[in-house]
Design a protein around this motif. Structure first.
Motif, PDB file in Angstrom:
ATOM      1  N   ASP A  69       0.851  -1.175   0.000  1.00  0.00           N
ATOM      2  CA  ASP A  69       0.000   0.000   0.000  1.00  0.00           C
ATOM      3  C   ASP A  69       0.897   1.238   0.000  1.00  0.00           C
ATOM      4  O   ASP A  69       1.670   1.438   0.940  1.00  0.00           O
ATOM      5  CB  ASP A  69      -0.876  -0.056   1.266  1.00  0.00           C
ATOM      6  N   PRO A  70       0.823   2.064  -1.040  1.00  0.00           N
ATOM      7  CA  PRO A  70       1.681   3.254  -1.108  1.00  0.00           C
ATOM      8  C   PRO A  70       1.563   4.164   0.120  1.00  0.00           C
ATOM      9  O   PRO A  70       2.541   4.786   0.529  1.00  0.00           O
ATOM     10  CB  PRO A  70       1.193   3.979  -2.367  1.00  0.00           C
ATOM     11  N   ASP A  71       0.380   4.218   0.698  1.00  0.00           N
ATOM     12  CA  ASP A  71       0.205   5.049   1.895  1.00  0.00           C
ATOM     13  C   ASP A  71       1.016   4.507   3.068  1.00  0.00           C
ATOM     14  O   ASP A  71       1.572   5.275   3.857  1.00  0.00           O
ATOM     15  CB  ASP A  71      -1.279   5.128   2.286  1.00  0.00           C
ATOM     16  N   HIS A  72       1.066   3.199   3.181  1.00  0.00           N
ATOM     17  CA  HIS A  72       1.871   2.581   4.244  1.00  0.00           C
ATOM     18  C   HIS A  72       3.352   2.858   4.013  1.00  0.00           C
ATOM     19  O   HIS A  72       4.096   3.122   4.950  1.00  0.00           O
ATOM     20  CB  HIS A  72       1.649   1.070   4.278  1.00  0.00           C
ATOM     21  N   VAL A  73       3.742   2.772   2.750  1.00  0.00           N
ATOM     22  CA  VAL A  73       5.140   3.036   2.411  1.00  0.00           C
ATOM     23  C   VAL A  73       5.505   4.459   2.821  1.00  0.00           C
ATOM     24  O   VAL A  73       6.515   4.700   3.468  1.00  0.00           O
ATOM     25  CB  VAL A  73       5.403   2.825   0.899  1.00  0.00           C
ATOM     26  N   LYS A  74       4.612   5.412   2.491  1.00  0.00           N
ATOM     27  CA  LYS A  74       4.862   6.815   2.840  1.00  0.00           C
ATOM     28  C   LYS A  74       4.956   7.019   4.345  1.00  0.00           C
ATOM     29  O   LYS A  74       5.817   7.727   4.834  1.00  0.00           O
ATOM     30  CB  LYS A  74       3.766   7.711   2.261  1.00  0.00           C
ATOM     31  N   ARG A  75       4.053   6.379   5.057  1.00  0.00           N
ATOM     32  CA  ARG A  75       4.027   6.538   6.513  1.00  0.00           C
ATOM     33  C   ARG A  75       5.310   5.967   7.139  1.00  0.00           C
ATOM     34  O   ARG A  75       5.926   6.586   7.992  1.00  0.00           O
ATOM     35  CB  ARG A  75       2.789   5.849   7.103  1.00  0.00           C
ATOM     36  N   ASN A  76       5.687   4.770   6.691  1.00  0.00           N
ATOM     37  CA  ASN A  76       6.902   4.154   7.220  1.00  0.00           C
ATOM     38  C   ASN A  76       8.137   4.965   6.854  1.00  0.00           C
ATOM     39  O   ASN A  76       9.076   5.076   7.634  1.00  0.00           O
ATOM     40  CB  ASN A  76       7.052   2.726   6.685  1.00  0.00           C
ATOM     41  N   PHE A  77       8.099   5.515   5.663  1.00  0.00           N
ATOM     42  CA  PHE A  77       9.224   6.320   5.199  1.00  0.00           C
ATOM     43  C   PHE A  77       9.413   7.536   6.103  1.00  0.00           C
ATOM     44  O   PHE A  77      10.518   7.855   6.523  1.00  0.00           O
ATOM     45  CB  PHE A  77       8.985   6.762   3.747  1.00  0.00           C
ATOM     46  N   GLN A  78       8.313   8.207   6.404  1.00  0.00           N
ATOM     47  CA  GLN A  78       8.369   9.382   7.286  1.00  0.00           C
ATOM     48  C   GLN A  78       8.930   9.018   8.658  1.00  0.00           C
ATOM     49  O   GLN A  78       9.764   9.714   9.216  1.00  0.00           O
ATOM     50  CB  GLN A  78       6.976   9.981   7.459  1.00  0.00           C
ATOM     51  N   LEU A  79       8.450   7.893   9.129  1.00  0.00           N
ATOM     52  CA  LEU A  79       8.849   7.412  10.450  1.00  0.00           C
ATOM     53  C   LEU A  79      10.352   7.135  10.510  1.00  0.00           C
ATOM     54  O   LEU A  79      11.042   7.505  11.452  1.00  0.00           O
ATOM     55  CB  LEU A  79       8.077   6.112  10.726  1.00  0.00           C
ATOM     56  N   LEU A  80      10.833   6.482   9.467  1.00  0.00           N
ATOM     57  CA  LEU A  80      12.218   6.012   9.455  1.00  0.00           C
ATOM     58  C   LEU A  80      13.238   7.076   9.084  1.00  0.00           C
ATOM     59  O   LEU A  80      14.421   6.920   9.351  1.00  0.00           O
ATOM     60  CB  LEU A  80      12.353   4.829   8.478  1.00  0.00           C
ATOM     61  N   THR A  81      12.780   8.151   8.439  1.00  0.00           N
ATOM     62  CA  THR A  81      13.741   9.150   7.981  1.00  0.00           C
ATOM     63  C   THR A  81      13.755  10.393   8.860  1.00  0.00           C
ATOM     64  O   THR A  81      14.547  11.294   8.643  1.00  0.00           O
ATOM     65  CB  THR A  81      13.437   9.592   6.531  1.00  0.00           C
ATOM     66  N   LYS A  82      12.875  10.434   9.839  1.00  0.00           N
ATOM     67  CA  LYS A  82      12.780  11.587  10.721  1.00  0.00           C
ATOM     68  C   LYS A  82      14.147  11.934  11.302  1.00  0.00           C
ATOM     69  O   LYS A  82      14.829  11.071  11.837  1.00  0.00           O
ATOM     70  CB  LYS A  82      11.800  11.281  11.860  1.00  0.00           C
ATOM     71  N   GLY A  83      14.542  13.188  11.158  1.00  0.00           N
ATOM     72  CA  GLY A  83      15.810  13.629  11.738  1.00  0.00           C
ATOM     73  C   GLY A  83      17.035  13.303  10.904  1.00  0.00           C
ATOM     74  O   GLY A  83      18.142  13.662  11.272  1.00  0.00           O
ATOM     75  N   THR A  84      16.866  12.617   9.796  1.00  0.00           N
ATOM     76  CA  THR A  84      18.002  12.335   8.915  1.00  0.00           C
ATOM     77  C   THR A  84      18.022  13.355   7.772  1.00  0.00           C
ATOM     78  O   THR A  84      17.095  14.143   7.631  1.00  0.00           O
ATOM     79  CB  THR A  84      17.918  10.925   8.291  1.00  0.00           C
ATOM     80  N   LEU A  85      19.050  13.288   6.955  1.00  0.00           N
ATOM     81  CA  LEU A  85      19.130  14.269   5.863  1.00  0.00           C
ATOM     82  C   LEU A  85      18.130  13.981   4.738  1.00  0.00           C
ATOM     83  O   LEU A  85      18.012  14.761   3.803  1.00  0.00           O
ATOM     84  CB  LEU A  85      20.562  14.405   5.337  1.00  0.00           C
ATOM     85  N   ILE A  86      17.408  12.891   4.854  1.00  0.00           N
ATOM     86  CA  ILE A  86      16.328  12.679   3.886  1.00  0.00           C
ATOM     87  C   ILE A  86      14.955  12.840   4.537  1.00  0.00           C
ATOM     88  O   ILE A  86      13.928  12.598   3.919  1.00  0.00           O
ATOM     89  CB  ILE A  86      16.423  11.308   3.164  1.00  0.00           C
ATOM     90  N   GLY A  87      14.972  13.300   5.768  1.00  0.00           N
ATOM     91  CA  GLY A  87      13.726  13.434   6.517  1.00  0.00           C
ATOM     92  C   GLY A  87      12.716  14.409   5.938  1.00  0.00           C
ATOM     93  O   GLY A  87      11.514  14.258   6.150  1.00  0.00           O
ATOM     94  N   ASP A  88      13.194  15.394   5.203  1.00  0.00           N
ATOM     95  CA  ASP A  88      12.283  16.384   4.617  1.00  0.00           C
ATOM     96  C   ASP A  88      12.027  16.149   3.133  1.00  0.00           C
ATOM     97  O   ASP A  88      11.373  16.948   2.475  1.00  0.00           O
ATOM     98  CB  ASP A  88      12.842  17.802   4.806  1.00  0.00           C
TER      99      ASP A  88
END
Ligand SMILES: [Zn+2]
Length: 134
Positions: free
Chosen positions: A40-59
């Protein structure tokens, strides 16, 4: 869990890539996911946000492109679009031919790759674009 792990793998690969290439900030990530992968693309997006928070790809903006799923029937020779009825948590179910109900094989739609990244290198404000396959 599959989706989480798949996204984790992507994020790790991206961070690794960013480190090796002197990247300061990642702006856009284009991801291509085949329908046959059944995430589910929405799940992918949510997990992505979660996992990249605070990293240089977080935004970074995550753009997900859909790759149509095409099957070829082993019995009647039908070749065409195949739409699965549900997301199976990343499990690729063996598809049935929409025409005769026979056994079909997926010939397109199994991609799960990064297609492009827009980013700034350290000390530069000129956005660069790259193509990248994990
Ligand atoms: Zn068939």
């Amino acid at each position: 869990m599959y989706e989480f792990n798949a996204v984790l793998k992507l994020v790790e690969a991206l961070l690794d890539w960013a480190k090796k290439n002197n990247v300061e900030e990642v702006l856009v990530i284009r991801l291509r996911i085949g329908e046959a992968v059944m995430v589910d693309p929405d799940h992918v997006k949510r997990n992505f946000q979660l996992l990249t928070k605070g990293t240089l790809i977080g935004d970074a903006i995550l753009q997900i492109e859909n790759e149509e799923s095409i099957v070829k029937c082993k019995e009647c020779g039908y070749k065409g679009r195949y739409l699965s009825q549900r997301y199976g948590g990343g499990v690729i179910l063996s598809p049935k031919c929409p025409k005769c109900g026979g056994k079909a094989e997926i010939v397109q739609g199994e991609e799960y790759v990064i297609k492009g990244i827009r980013y700034y290198k350290k000390g530069s404000r000129l956005a660069e674009e790259t193509f990248y396959d994990v």
